[in-house]
Design a protein around this motif. Sequence first.
Motif, short mmCIF file in Angstrom:
data_model
loop_
_atom_site.label_atom_id
_atom_site.label_comp_id
_atom_site.label_asym_id
_atom_site.label_seq_id
_atom_site.Cartn_x
_atom_site.Cartn_y
_atom_site.Cartn_z
N THR A 135 0.83 -1.21 0.00
CA THR A 135 0.00 0.00 0.00
C THR A 135 0.87 1.26 0.00
O THR A 135 0.53 2.24 -0.67
CB THR A 135 -0.99 0.02 1.18
N THR A 136 1.98 1.23 0.71
CA THR A 136 2.90 2.37 0.70
C THR A 136 3.49 2.57 -0.69
O THR A 136 3.53 3.70 -1.21
CB THR A 136 4.02 2.18 1.73
N HIS A 137 3.93 1.50 -1.30
CA HIS A 137 4.50 1.53 -2.65
C HIS A 137 3.50 2.16 -3.63
O HIS A 137 3.81 3.13 -4.34
CB HIS A 137 4.85 0.10 -3.05
N PHE A 138 2.28 1.65 -3.64
CA PHE A 138 1.26 2.13 -4.57
C PHE A 138 0.90 3.59 -4.27
O PHE A 138 0.80 4.42 -5.19
CB PHE A 138 0.02 1.23 -4.48
N THR A 139 0.73 3.93 -3.00
CA THR A 139 0.36 5.29 -2.61
C THR A 139 1.43 6.29 -3.02
O THR A 139 1.13 7.35 -3.57
CB THR A 139 0.13 5.37 -1.09
N MET A 140 2.68 5.96 -2.77
CA MET A 140 3.75 6.92 -3.08
C MET A 140 3.98 7.07 -4.58
O MET A 140 4.27 8.17 -5.06
CB MET A 140 5.03 6.55 -2.33
N TRP A 141 3.83 6.00 -5.34
CA TRP A 141 3.94 6.12 -6.80
C TRP A 141 2.83 7.05 -7.29
O TRP A 141 3.07 7.89 -8.16
CB TRP A 141 3.83 4.75 -7.46
N ALA A 142 1.63 6.91 -6.73
CA ALA A 142 0.51 7.78 -7.12
C ALA A 142 0.78 9.23 -6.69
O ALA A 142 0.50 10.17 -7.45
CB ALA A 142 -0.78 7.28 -6.49
N ARG A 169 -5.95 -9.45 -2.61
CA ARG A 169 -5.18 -8.40 -1.93
C ARG A 169 -4.60 -7.41 -2.95
O ARG A 169 -4.68 -6.19 -2.77
CB ARG A 169 -4.08 -9.03 -1.09
N ALA A 170 -4.01 -7.90 -4.03
CA ALA A 170 -3.44 -7.03 -5.05
C ALA A 170 -4.53 -6.22 -5.75
O ALA A 170 -4.36 -5.01 -5.99
CB ALA A 170 -2.65 -7.84 -6.07
N LEU A 171 -5.64 -6.85 -6.07
CA LEU A 171 -6.74 -6.15 -6.74
C LEU A 171 -7.27 -5.02 -5.87
O LEU A 171 -7.53 -3.92 -6.36
CB LEU A 171 -7.86 -7.13 -7.09
N ILE A 172 -7.43 -5.28 -4.58
CA ILE A 172 -7.92 -4.26 -3.65
C ILE A 172 -6.99 -3.05 -3.65
O ILE A 172 -7.44 -1.91 -3.66
CB ILE A 172 -8.06 -4.86 -2.23
N ILE A 173 -5.70 -3.29 -3.66
CA ILE A 173 -4.73 -2.18 -3.66
C ILE A 173 -4.79 -1.43 -4.99
O ILE A 173 -4.89 -0.19 -5.02
CB ILE A 173 -3.31 -2.71 -3.37
N LEU A 174 -4.74 -2.14 -6.09
CA LEU A 174 -4.65 -1.50 -7.41
C LEU A 174 -5.93 -0.78 -7.82
O LEU A 174 -5.90 0.08 -8.70
CB LEU A 174 -4.27 -2.54 -8.46
N LEU A 175 -7.06 -1.11 -7.20
CA LEU A 175 -8.33 -0.46 -7.54
C LEU A 175 -8.80 0.52 -6.47
O LEU A 175 -9.97 0.91 -6.46
CB LEU A 175 -9.42 -1.51 -7.78
N ASN A 176 -7.91 0.97 -5.60
CA ASN A 176 -8.30 1.92 -4.56
C ASN A 176 -8.63 3.27 -5.20
O ASN A 176 -7.74 3.96 -5.71
CB ASN A 176 -7.16 2.08 -3.55
N PRO A 177 -9.91 3.66 -5.18
CA PRO A 177 -10.30 4.89 -5.88
C PRO A 177 -9.68 6.16 -5.28
O PRO A 177 -9.39 7.11 -6.02
CB PRO A 177 -11.83 4.91 -5.77
N ALA A 178 -9.47 6.20 -3.98
CA ALA A 178 -8.89 7.40 -3.36
C ALA A 178 -7.44 7.59 -3.82
O ALA A 178 -7.02 8.72 -4.12
CB ALA A 178 -8.97 7.28 -1.84
N VAL A 179 -6.67 6.52 -3.88
CA VAL A 179 -5.27 6.63 -4.31
C VAL A 179 -5.20 6.91 -5.81
O VAL A 179 -4.39 7.72 -6.26
CB VAL A 179 -4.48 5.36 -3.92
N ASP A 220 -8.10 9.17 5.64
CA ASP A 220 -7.18 8.07 5.40
C ASP A 220 -7.56 7.44 4.07
O ASP A 220 -8.68 6.97 3.89
CB ASP A 220 -7.29 7.05 6.54
N LEU A 221 -6.63 7.43 3.12
CA LEU A 221 -6.92 6.91 1.78
C LEU A 221 -7.21 5.41 1.77
O LEU A 221 -7.72 4.88 0.80
CB LEU A 221 -5.74 7.19 0.85
N TRP A 222 -6.86 4.71 2.85
CA TRP A 222 -7.01 3.27 2.89
C TRP A 222 -8.12 2.79 3.83
O TRP A 222 -8.28 1.60 4.04
CB TRP A 222 -5.67 2.62 3.25
N THR A 223 -8.93 3.70 4.37
CA THR A 223 -9.98 3.31 5.31
C THR A 223 -11.07 2.48 4.66
O THR A 223 -11.49 1.47 5.19
CB THR A 223 -10.60 4.56 5.97
N ASN A 224 -11.56 2.89 3.54
CA ASN A 224 -12.71 2.22 2.90
C ASN A 224 -12.26 1.31 1.77
O ASN A 224 -12.66 1.46 0.62
CB ASN A 224 -13.71 3.26 2.39
#
Length: 184
Positions: A38-45, A63-73, A167-171
């Motif tokens: 999540t840190t990796h994905f967030t910081m790249w964004a 787990r990967a799909l949830i991270i890659l499809l996070n609308p806030a990030v 928090d970008l990862w709450t929901n």
Amino acid sequence: MNILNKMSSYPDRGMSGAWNDLDMLEVGNGGMTDIEYTTHFTMWAAVKSPLIMDNNILNMDARALIILLNPAVLAISQDPLGSSAVRRWRYCLSSYDVSGNATAAQGDGPAAEIQMWSGSLSEGDYFVALLNLGPEARTMSATLADIFVDEGGSRSEEAQSSWDVYDLWTNRMPNRVANAIIVA
């Protein structure tokens, strides 16, 4: 973090049509914890690096799909302003004092690093990331003067204002939904 630290000196080099390319995302390739992914994905964004997946989508887990499809990030990545987050501070720490506060490294133990990144977004919003690169949990904070240093620090209008914090990862998408998408 090696790539992100190298890029931290050049945030102004990215602009619309010429983004800082930090290389492909490792989300879903194995070998990292959920927090690391999540840190990796967030910081790249946040630094507006192209979000190029390096994983095999045919074998992607929930787990990967949830991270890659996070609308806030993804919204941070695609913000119309296109402004990269900037590292505002970076400290090397080694231990806690008797009150539980982190103390500066003195060469007397294993060092840990903390960083704070911030950046402007469209419509007056801001992105802030507090990164703990050490092996143990830490309570971290940043002042509005730190966040708005480019606008004048503590004297800026932004630092004198009230802010809502999200928090970008709450929901996050639930695992059952991600699994259903993968199965379908």
